[in-house]
Design a protein around this motif. Structure first.
Motif, PDB file in Angstrom:
ATOM      1  N   UNK A 352     -32.152   4.732  -4.884  1.00  0.00           N
ATOM      2  CA  UNK A 352     -31.631   4.672  -3.525  1.00  0.00           C
ATOM      3  C   UNK A 352     -30.134   4.930  -3.578  1.00  0.00           C
ATOM      4  N   UNK A 353     -29.557   5.208  -2.409  1.00  0.00           N
ATOM      5  CA  UNK A 353     -28.110   5.390  -2.284  1.00  0.00           C
ATOM      6  C   UNK A 353     -27.545   4.288  -1.404  1.00  0.00           C
ATOM      7  N   UNK A 354     -26.606   3.514  -1.940  1.00  0.00           N
ATOM      8  CA  UNK A 354     -25.935   2.457  -1.182  1.00  0.00           C
ATOM      9  C   UNK A 354     -24.681   3.054  -0.541  1.00  0.00           C
ATOM     10  N   UNK A 355     -24.705   3.237   0.781  1.00  0.00           N
ATOM     11  CA  UNK A 355     -23.595   3.899   1.463  1.00  0.00           C
ATOM     12  C   UNK A 355     -22.349   3.032   1.538  1.00  0.00           C
ATOM     13  N   UNK A 356     -22.521   1.704   1.574  1.00  0.00           N
ATOM     14  CA  UNK A 356     -21.359   0.811   1.603  1.00  0.00           C
ATOM     15  C   UNK A 356     -20.607   0.867   2.912  1.00  0.00           C
ATOM     16  N   UNK A 357     -19.273   0.769   2.815  1.00  0.00           N
ATOM     17  CA  UNK A 357     -18.430   0.711   4.015  1.00  0.00           C
ATOM     18  C   UNK A 357     -17.903   2.080   4.425  1.00  0.00           C
ATOM     19  N   UNK A 358     -17.501   2.867   3.456  1.00  0.00           N
ATOM     20  CA  UNK A 358     -16.871   4.146   3.761  1.00  0.00           C
ATOM     21  C   UNK A 358     -17.045   5.085   2.587  1.00  0.00           C
ATOM     22  N   UNK A 359     -17.186   6.382   2.879  1.00  0.00           N
ATOM     23  CA  UNK A 359     -17.300   7.376   1.823  1.00  0.00           C
ATOM     24  C   UNK A 359     -15.977   8.069   1.538  1.00  0.00           C
ATOM     25  N   UNK A 360     -14.912   7.642   2.206  1.00  0.00           N
ATOM     26  CA  UNK A 360     -13.596   8.231   1.991  1.00  0.00           C
ATOM     27  C   UNK A 360     -13.054   7.806   0.616  1.00  0.00           C
ATOM     28  N   UNK A 361     -12.763   8.755  -0.274  1.00  0.00           N
ATOM     29  CA  UNK A 361     -12.285   8.403  -1.622  1.00  0.00           C
ATOM     30  C   UNK A 361     -11.007   7.577  -1.623  1.00  0.00           C
ATOM     31  N   UNK A 362     -10.107   7.835  -0.665  1.00  0.00           N
ATOM     32  CA  UNK A 362      -8.824   7.132  -0.672  1.00  0.00           C
ATOM     33  C   UNK A 362      -8.956   5.671  -0.273  1.00  0.00           C
ATOM     34  N   UNK A 363     -10.084   5.314   0.360  1.00  0.00           N
ATOM     35  CA  UNK A 363     -10.293   3.915   0.755  1.00  0.00           C
ATOM     36  C   UNK A 363     -10.925   3.086  -0.358  1.00  0.00           C
TER      37      UNK A 363
END
Length: 657
Positions: A352-363
Motif C-alpha cells: 500500500x501507499x501511505x500518503x501522509x500529510x503532504x507530498x511536497x518534498x520541502x515539507x
C-alpha cells in the motif's frame, strides 16, 4: 505540493516594506539595529534575573520568560527579512513559510498569555499580599507557564495544519515582510471558509479571553489601591505594576492599530509598516520599560557585569540535543521480498501507499522533525513514569501499577505508527508491505483498545479508593490487579485478531493509496474491491461494544465518586479526594475528546489531509501529554523521579568501575 489537492507553488514572494532599491540599505540598517537591540536588551533581562537570587520570585520568573519569548517572536521574522534584503531576493519556500507562520503564531499568542499570567501575579500581590507566597508558589508558576506553552503550541499546530489543506495557484505575492496567516489564507484559490472561521474564532477566544482576564485583574487592583489610606502606599502599590501596564498597553494598542490600519487602507506597504510596530518595536521596548523603572533589575545588571564568570545553563540542553541526534531511528516494519498475498481470493497487490500529510518534498524535513520530537518526548516521558514507579517502593500501589502499564501501552501505541512514518520520510518512500500494513493495523488496534480498557480499570480503582477507602487494600489486592490487567490484554488481543482476520478476507485491486500516515482499519476496508458488509458490521459492533462499554463504566464510576465527594463535610477533604482522580479525569477527557474529534472531523470533511491531521491528536499528541498530566500534579511521582536521578548517578559510577 499536495495539501488537500495539488498545490502548484513551491515558494512565495515577500514584497516587504518597499520595492525601491535606494531604500533597501536604510531598511536593512534600521531593522538590523532594532533586532540587535531587542536580542541584547531581552537577553540582559534574562541574565540579570538568573544571576541574582533576590530576583528569583514569581514576577521576575514570568518576566524572564516574557523576554525569552520576545527574542523568539522577533527572530521568526526579522532575520529572514534581512537575508532577503542582503541577497536581493524576495523568495521564501512553501515549507519555510508554513514554519514561519507556526512559530510566529506560537510566540505571539504566548506573549499574550504571559502578559495575562503577569497580570494575575500582580493581582495576587496587591489584593492578597499576605497570601502571595502561598498562592504563587513555584509549582503554580511552572504550571501556568507550561499550560501557556501547550495551549499556544496546539493553537499554532491547528492553524498550520488548516493552512496545509489549502491550495495555491498563480498569485504568490505576500504584501508583507513575513508570512502572515491572514495574508496566506487570502492567497488560496481553494475554499478558505473553514480557515477563516477557525482563525476568527481563535482570535476572539485567545485574544479576547486574556484581555478580559487582564482587565478584570486591574479592576480589582485599582479597587485595592483606592482602599489604601496613604498616598505613599498607593504610589508604592501602583509602581509594582506600572511597567506591566505599559507593556500591556503597548502590546494591545499596536496589535489593534495594525488591524485597524489594514482595514482602513488598501495599501499593502502601509499595513506591513504598521505590523512592524507589534512584531519588532514592542519586543524592543519591553526591556527598556522594565529596566528603566525597576531598581531591582538595574541592581542585578550591575552585579552581573561585576561577576567574573557567567553561568553555563545551556550545557544540559545541548547534551540532550546531542543524545537525541545519536538515537538510531531505523525502526521499521520488514520490507521483505514482495509477493502476492492469498486471502479468500487472490489479492493482486503486495503493498500500500501511505500518503501522509503532504507530498511536497520541502515539507518533509518539517514533518520529520515535528514527529521525531513528539515521539522522543512520548517515549522519554512515559519511560520516566515507568522507571519512577518501579524504582520507588512507596509507589508499589494499585494506582501506580496501572499508571506504569498505561505508560508502557502509550509507548507501544505510538511506536506502531510514528517510526514507520519517519522511515518513509527519510527514505523518500510511501510504501508499506501488505504484511506490514496488517501487522501495523493489528498492533494499533491492540494498544488503542488496551489504552481504553486501562483507563476504565483506573476509574474503577479511583472509585474503590474514594467510595470504599477502608476496604481499598482488601478489594484492590495484587491478585485482582493482575487479573484485571490480564483480562484487558486478552480482550484487546482477541479484538485485534478478529479485526485483522476480517481484513484478510477482503481482496484489493488497483486503488492502494491510504490517505493516512498509518494503516487505519477504516481506510483499508474502504479500499477493498470485494464485499465489505461483514467487515463493516463487525467493526461498528465492536466499536460500540468495546468503546461504549468502557465509557459507560468510567461515567458510572465518576458519578459515584462525585456523590461521595459531595458528602464530605470539609472543603479540604473534598479537594484532597478530588485531587487523587483529577489527573485521570484529564487523561480520560483528552482520550475521548480527541478520539471523538477525529471521527467527527472525518465525517464532516472530505479532505484526506484534514482527517490525517486530526488523527495526530489521539495517535501521537495524547500519549505525549499523558506523562506531563500525571507528573506535574503528582508529588509522589516528582519525588520518585528525584530519587531515581540520584540513584542513576550512583549506579553510573559503579558501572564505570
Amino acid at each position: 505540493m499536495e495539501p488537500g489537492n495539488l498545490t502548484g507553488v513551491s515558494e512565495f514572494l515577500l514584497l516587504g516594506l518597499s520595492e525601491e532599491p535606494a531604500l533597501q540599505p536604510l531598511i536593512f540598517g534600521l531593522f538590523l539595529s532594532m533586532y540587535l537591540i531587542t536580542v541584547l536588551g531581552n537577553l540582559l533581562i534574562i541574565l540579570a534575573v538568573s544571576s541574582d537570587s533576590h530576583l528569583h520570585t514569581p514576577m521576575y520568573f514570568f518576566l524572564s520568560n516574557l523576554s525569552w519569548v520576545d527574542i523568539c517572536v522577533t527572530s521568526t521574522t526579522v532575520p529572514k527579512m534581512l537575508v532577503n534584503i542582503q541577497t536581493q531576493s524576495k523568495v521564501i519556500t512553501y515549507a519555510g513559510c508554513i514554519t514561519q507562520i507556526y512559530f510566529f503564531s506560537l510566540f505571539a499568542v504566548l506573549d499574550d498569555f504571559l502578559l495575562t499570567v503577569m497580570a494575575y501575579d500582580r493581582f495576587v500581590a496587591i489584593c492578597h499580599p499576605l497570601h502571595y507566597t502561598v498562592i504563587m508558589k513555584p509549582r503554580l508558576c511552572g504550571l501556568l507557564v507550561l499550560v501557556s506553552w501547550i495551549t499556544t503550541a496546539l493553537h499554532s499546530l491547528l492553524e498550520s495544519l488548516l493552512l496545509l489543506r489549502l491550495t495555491f495557484c498563480t498569485n504568490v505575492e505576500i504584501p508583507h515582510f513575513f508570512c502572515e496567516l491572514s495574508q496566506m489564507a487570502q492567497l488560496a484559490c481553494s475554499d478558505n471558509f473553514l480557515n477563516n472561521m477557525v482563525m476568527y474564532f481563535i482570535t476572539v477566544l485567545l485574544g479576547g479571553g486574556p484581555l478580559i482576564g487582564i482587565i478584570y485583574s486591574y479592576s480589582k487592583i485599582v479597587s485595592s489601591i483606592r482602599a489604601i489610606p496613604s498616598t505613599q502606599g498607593k504610589y508604592k502599590a501602583f509602581s509594582t505594576c506600572a511597567s506591566h501596564l505599559l507593556v500591556v498597553s503597548l502590546f494591545y494598542c499596536t496589535s489593534l492599530g495594525v488591524y485597524l490600519s489594514s482595514a482602513a487602507t488598501q495599501s499593502s506597504h502601509s499595513s506591513a509598516a504598521a505590523s512592524a510596530l507589534y512584531t519588532v518595536v514592542t519586543p524592543m521596548l519591553n526591556p527598556f520599560i522594565y529596566s528603566l523603572r525597576n531598581k531591582d533589575i538595574k541592581g542585578a545588571l550591575k552585579g552581573f557585569f561585576g561577576m567574573e564568570a557567567i553561568k553555563k545553563e545551556l550545557i544540559s540542553t545541548m547534551l540532550v540535543i546531542a543524545i537525541c541526534l545519536k538515537i538510531d531511528h531505523a525502526i521499521f516494519f520488514p520490507t521483505s521480498q514482495l509477493h502476492h498475498m492469498r486471502q479468500g481470493n487472490d489479492t493482486p497487490i503486495s503493498e500500500f501507499l501511505l500518503l501522509g500529510f503532504s507530498e511536497e518534498p520541502e515539507l518533509q524535513p518539517l514533518i520529520f522533525g515535528l514527529f521525531l520530537s513528539m515521539y522522543l518526548i512520548t517515549v522519554l516521558g512515559n519511560l520516566l513514569i515507568i522507571l519512577a514507579v518501579t524504582s520507588d517502593s512507596h509507589l508499589h500501589t494499585p494506582m501506580y501499577f496501572f499508571l506504569s502499564n498505561l505508560s508502557l501501552v502509550d509507548i507501544c501505541f505510538t511506536s506502531t505508527t510514528v517510526p514507520k512514518m519517519l522511515v518513509n520520510i527519510q527514505t523518500q518512500s510511501k510504501a508499506i508491505t501488505y504484511e506490514g500494513c496488517i501487522t501495523q493495523m493489528y498492533f494499533f488496534i491492540l494498544f488503542a483498545m488496551l489504552d481504553n480498557i486501562l483507563l476504565t480499570v483506573m476509574a474503577y480503582d479511583r472509585f474503590v479508593a474514594i467510595c470504599h477507602p477502608l476496604h481499598y487494600m482488601i478489594i484492590m489486592n495484587p491478585r485482582l490487579c493482575g487479573l484485571l490487567l490480564l483480562v484487558s490484554w486478552i480482550i484487546s488481543g482477541l479484538n485485534s485478531l478478529l479485526q485483522s482476520v476480517m481484513v484478510l478476507q477482503l481482496s484489493f485491486c488497483t486503488d492502494i493509496k491510504i490517505t493516512q500516515f498509518f494503516c487505519e482499519m477504516k481506510q483499508v476496508v474502504q479500499l477493498a474491491c470485494s464485499n465489505t458488509f461483514v467487515s463493516d458490521m463487525v467493526m461498528y459492533f465492536v466499536t460500540a461494544l468495546l468503546g461504549g462499554g468502557p465509557l459507560a463504566g468510567i461515567l458510572y464510576s465518576y458519578s459515584k465518586i462525585v456523590s461521595s465527594i459531595r458528602a464530605i463535610p470539609s472543603a479540604q477533604g473534598k479537594y484532597k479526594a478530588f485531587s487523587t482522580c483529577a489527573s485521570h479525569l484529564s487523561v480520560v477527557s483528552l482520550f475521548y475528546g480527541t478520539s471523538l474529534g477525529v471521527y467527527l472531523s472525518s465525517a464532516a470533511t472530505q479532505s484526506s489531509h484534514s482527517s490525517a491531521a486530526a488523527s495526530v491528536m489521539y495517535a501521537v499528541v495524547t500519549p505525549m501529554l499523558n506523562p506531563f498530566i500525571y507528573s506535574l500534579r503528582n508529588k509522589d511521582i516528582k519525588r520518585a523521579l528525584k530519587r531515581f536521578y540520584g540513584m542513576a548517578g550512583t549506579k553510573g559510577t559503579i558501572i564505570q568501575r
